[in-house]
Scaffold this motif. Structure first.
Motif, PDB file in Angstrom:
ATOM      1  N   LEU A  38      50.782  66.857  39.007  1.00  0.00           N
ATOM      2  CA  LEU A  38      49.698  66.297  40.441  1.00  0.00           C
ATOM      3  C   LEU A  38      49.193  67.576  40.712  1.00  0.00           C
ATOM      4  CD1 LEU A  38      53.058  64.970  42.300  1.00  0.00           C
ATOM      5  CD2 LEU A  38      51.380  64.022  41.388  1.00  0.00           C
ATOM      6  N   TYR A  46      44.440  65.593  47.975  1.00  0.00           N
ATOM      7  CA  TYR A  46      45.385  64.888  48.398  1.00  0.00           C
ATOM      8  C   TYR A  46      46.576  66.146  48.786  1.00  0.00           C
ATOM      9  CZ  TYR A  46      42.969  61.368  45.212  1.00  0.00           C
ATOM     10  OH  TYR A  46      42.517  60.543  44.505  1.00  0.00           O
ATOM     11  N   PHE A  74      51.445  57.834  48.360  1.00  0.00           N
ATOM     12  CA  PHE A  74      51.525  57.558  47.208  1.00  0.00           C
ATOM     13  C   PHE A  74      53.090  57.977  47.055  1.00  0.00           C
ATOM     14  CE2 PHE A  74      47.030  57.605  46.569  1.00  0.00           C
ATOM     15  CZ  PHE A  74      47.162  56.669  46.063  1.00  0.00           C
ATOM     16  N   TYR A 134      51.883  53.117  48.322  1.00  0.00           N
ATOM     17  CA  TYR A 134      51.593  52.486  46.560  1.00  0.00           C
ATOM     18  C   TYR A 134      52.781  53.024  45.693  1.00  0.00           C
ATOM     19  CZ  TYR A 134      46.767  52.120  48.313  1.00  0.00           C
ATOM     20  OH  TYR A 134      45.530  51.309  48.851  1.00  0.00           O
ATOM     21  N   ILE A 164      45.906  57.206  40.865  1.00  0.00           N
ATOM     22  CA  ILE A 164      46.194  56.944  41.288  1.00  0.00           C
ATOM     23  C   ILE A 164      45.194  57.497  41.968  1.00  0.00           C
ATOM     24  CG2 ILE A 164      46.399  58.892  43.747  1.00  0.00           C
ATOM     25  CD1 ILE A 164      49.002  60.546  42.045  1.00  0.00           C
ATOM     26  N   LYS A 165      44.182  57.946  41.255  1.00  0.00           N
ATOM     27  CA  LYS A 165      42.631  57.853  41.964  1.00  0.00           C
ATOM     28  C   LYS A 165      41.984  56.565  41.910  1.00  0.00           C
ATOM     29  CE  LYS A 165      41.688  62.345  40.038  1.00  0.00           C
ATOM     30  NZ  LYS A 165      40.606  63.788  39.043  1.00  0.00           N
TER      31      LYS A 165
END
Length: 252
Positions: A38, A46, A74, A134, A164-165
């Motif tokens: 991450l 983010y 997320f 999400y 994620i993107k």
């Protein structure tokens, strides 16, 4: 005899080190791997929180990773497994096959949704209902996803960042992202829960749920569980369906 004592001593030391987190457990290693992954996200877009332990009115909830952005929140559940993984969205348990042996573990999709419900409790925004959440379940290790029938993304580590993107619809402002991150961090600081306390909370919650299920009572809404016919055979479902979609494949 001396060799046996040495072996026992080494095992004891390893257990102590794992307990103190000086040597990461299998689950912790998986979370470490994803936390490192991450870090590839742009920090200007983010906000990443790892190993999030929050407290709600219903008890504690440990979330592996939370990523907050203008695109939504997320919520990531990490699994460090090997072998073949089988499961579907509604099952209470999934199966892991390692050679000829089979093991069961809690449905990680349902597990992750419980984390989202917990987050919703502690995040207070006027437009709470417009915050997109999400859920993502990511497998590290050598596991192969076989017969996994889900709508929720259940993916491998190398697919995480792109998953994620892929979400690019702006739903939150930068100020709202900061506000959410602050609320979660504040909850963590004000309600510090030890791993032992969290484990005890889980055990208590599991026992209560099992007792309700044995008495054919829905643990989610308190209504009766009744037998229904589905694509894969008979199962117990909540009598309040479709308002409550709790299901149980079989009684334990």
């Amino acid at each position: 005899m001396e060799v046996l004592l040495v072996v026992i001593g080494c095992i004891t030391i390893i257990i102590i080190l794992i307990t103190l987190k000086l040597i990461p457990s299998t689950g912790t290693r998986g979370e470490y791997i994803i936390a490192k992954e991450l870090k590839r996200l742009n920090t200007n877009e983010y906000y990443v929180l790892n190993d999030v332990m929050i407290q709600t009115q219903y008890g504690s909830s440990q979330i592996d990773h939370v990523v907050i952005s203008v695109y939504g929140i997320f919520v990531i559940e990490t699994k460090n497994y090997k072998g073949w993984i089988h499961g579907n969205e509604k099952s209470t348990f999934w199966n892991q096959t390692v050679y000829s042996k089979k093991y069961q573990f809690r449905n990680p999709v349902k597990q992750n949704w419980s984390h989202i419900y917990a987050l919703k409790e502690i995040i207070s925004l006027v437009n709470q209902k417009f915050i997109p959440y999400y859920p993502i379940v990511v497998f590290v290790g050598t596991a192969r996803l076989v017969n996994v029938n889900v709508k929720t993304p259940v993916i491998y580590k190398h697919q995480l960042i792109q998953t994620i993107k892929d979400e690019q619809n702006t739903s939150l402002s930068i100020d709202q992202v900061r506000h959410i991150a602050h609320q979660i961090s504040t909850n963590i600081e004000h309600n510090k829960v030890t791993n032992k306390e969290h484990f005890n909370n889980i055990q208590s919650a599991v026992y209560t749920r099992q007792q309700l299920e044995r008495n054919l009572i829905c643990p989610r809404c308190g209504s009766k569980l009744i037998i229904r016919n589905g694509k894969y055979g008979k199962f117990y479902g909540c009598s309040k369906y479709p308002y409550c979609k709790y299901t149980l494949s079989k009684l334990k």
